[in-house]
Design an enzyme around this catalytic site. Structure first.
Site, short mmCIF file in Angstrom:
data_model
loop_
_atom_site.label_atom_id
_atom_site.label_comp_id
_atom_site.label_asym_id
_atom_site.label_seq_id
_atom_site.Cartn_x
_atom_site.Cartn_y
_atom_site.Cartn_z
N SER A 213 2.82 -2.06 -1.98
CA SER A 213 2.17 -2.94 -2.95
C SER A 213 3.10 -3.11 -4.15
O SER A 213 4.23 -3.57 -3.98
CB SER A 213 0.80 -2.39 -3.37
OG SER A 213 0.12 -3.30 -4.18
N HIS A 240 1.01 -6.15 -0.19
CA HIS A 240 -0.04 -6.86 -0.92
C HIS A 240 0.55 -8.09 -1.60
O HIS A 240 1.27 -7.98 -2.59
CB HIS A 240 -0.69 -5.95 -1.97
CG HIS A 240 -1.45 -4.81 -1.38
ND1 HIS A 240 -1.85 -3.71 -2.13
CD2 HIS A 240 -1.89 -4.57 -0.12
CE1 HIS A 240 -2.51 -2.87 -1.34
NE2 HIS A 240 -2.54 -3.37 -0.13
N ASP A 335 -4.76 2.23 -0.89
CA ASP A 335 -4.77 1.55 0.41
C ASP A 335 -3.77 2.23 1.34
O ASP A 335 -2.63 2.48 0.96
CB ASP A 335 -4.40 0.07 0.22
CG ASP A 335 -4.55 -0.73 1.51
OD1 ASP A 335 -5.38 -0.35 2.34
OD2 ASP A 335 -3.84 -1.75 1.66
#
Length: 391
Positions: A213, A240, A335
């Site tokens: 991310s 992401h 995540d």
């Protein structure tokens, strides 16, 4: 100590709006504003902020050129504000190349709507990035022959790709267009596979899956550009990013890498020496009807991340069991942790990027603290291990 922020935008509305949102958080102190890139450089040098929010299109000097100069003369963590369009994605990738750490969408309607989610996202990003020491560490990952502000290679965005070997020319073809595992936190890199000479190597696996991310674009570029064209495993990438960004980012990586890189499409085949990037707004899984194919599904609004590392990790755990090397890189949040639990139950190998080389040690830290990481590695060590693997 509060995070000191410099706000740079040619729009008076956005300067005031950003300042109002940030000033309401005790963790943040707005120390100044600037209306163009030239002023931003002067303010960065005199105010020494922990973080700069940077607009792109501004008079006198645009945000990209300002980022390049700031990273060369007074390295500072920078958050870009960019529109979610193809052009916005293109210039944002250029800003990341110049040295910016992350970006946030600049949608006038959302910023005028007094959105609680936007306010929280902005504040959390500013605090996390402002506390990161990554700007000072950036030169560790840049090309020694280039300016220390460069994280990506500097070829034009649409430059033609260097010729690949004949065996790799057709790799873009496609077939058609939880439970809680608990254990003590991992303390050391204890389960790295090793050759007979003791050298760390990629374990026996059928697929490599990398999740990332914040800070991920630079980390992925650092890794993927060093992987040889004859890398023997397919690679799945979950970064992401919104839709407009993943297509541009995949194209950019493909121009730079010896392996093939593309934004994944439904029906794409898993092939050695090819990396498939999960498209923004969607989820990428292994097609349950055939483990050599990718299935792309529309993002579920119940899931925070679209794409989600957890979703892809869970899918490869189900399809490939222990024959997976999962790597979790820099990023905010957690995540990937739930998916890592499923992988661990199947006996898969999980590597986490270490704190020192992360922009944000959130996602790797969650995996490490849950005791799921078989190895905690510096980014340069990850590059070394993966780049040495050949068919």
């Amino acid at each position: 100590m509060p995070v000191k922020v410099l706000i740079v935008d040619d729009s008076g509305f956005f300067r005031h709006r950003i300042s109002d949102l940030l000033s309401g958080d005790s963790r943040i102190e707005v120390v100044g504003t600037a209306k163009n890139g030239k002023e931003a450089i002067e303010q960065a040098k005199s105010l020494r902020p922990n973080l700069i929010t940077m607009d792109v299109e501004m008079p006198q000097m645009n945000g990209i050129e300002a980022v390049r100069i700031i990273m060369r003369e007074c390295p500072t963590n920078i958050l870009m504000l960019s529109s979610l369009t193809s052009e916005g994605a293109r210039v944002t990738i250029q800003a990341l190349e110049a040295g910016a750490l992350d970006y946030l969408s600049k949608d006038m309607r959302a910023w005028m709507a007094h959105s609680d989610s936007l306010e929280k996202q902005l504040r959390d990003k500013v605090v996390e990035l402002g506390r990161s020491r990554h700007a000072g560490l950036r030169s560790r990952f840049s090309d020694p022959s280039a300016s220390s502000s460069r994280v990506f290679k500097s070829e034009p965005l649409l430059a033609s790709k260097s010729p690949r070997s004949p065996t790799s020319s057709n790799r873009f073809s496609s077939n058609s267009a939880q439970s809680g595992l608990t254990k003590e936190p991992a303390k050391t890199a204890s389960r790295l596979s090793q050759s007979s000479h003791g050298k760390k190597v990629v374990p026996d696996c059928r697929v490599v899956v990398i999740g990332s991310s914040t800070g991920g674009p630079a980390a992925l570029q650092q890794i993927l550009t060093q992987i040889p064209a004859n890398f023997p495993h397919p690679i799945l990438l979950v970064q992401h990013m919104p839709k407009a960004f993943t297509s541009v980012f995949a194209t950019r990586l493909d121009q730079q890498c010896a392996i093939a890189v593309k934004e994944a499409e439904d029906g794409d085949l898993l092939k050695p020496g090819r990396a498939l990037l999960a498209p923004g707004g969607c989820q990428m899984i292994i097609d349950p009807r055939g483990t050599d194919k990718i299935k792309i599904m529309l993002g579920d609004d119940r899931l925070t991340y679209k794409p989600s590392v957890d979703v892809t990790y869970a899918s490869v755990a189900k399809s490939f069991g222990k024959k997976v090397l999962a790597i979790i890189l820099t990023g905010m949040g957690a995540d990937g942790c739930d998916g890592a639990r499923m992988l661990k139950q199947q006996g898969a190998t999980i590597w986490a990027q270490n704190k020192e080389s992360c922009t944000i040690y959130g996602m790797p830290q969650a995996v490490v603290n849950a005791g799921l990481a078989d190895a905690v590695l510096d980014l340069t060590e990850l590059v070394s291990i993966l780049s040495s693997k050949r068919s």
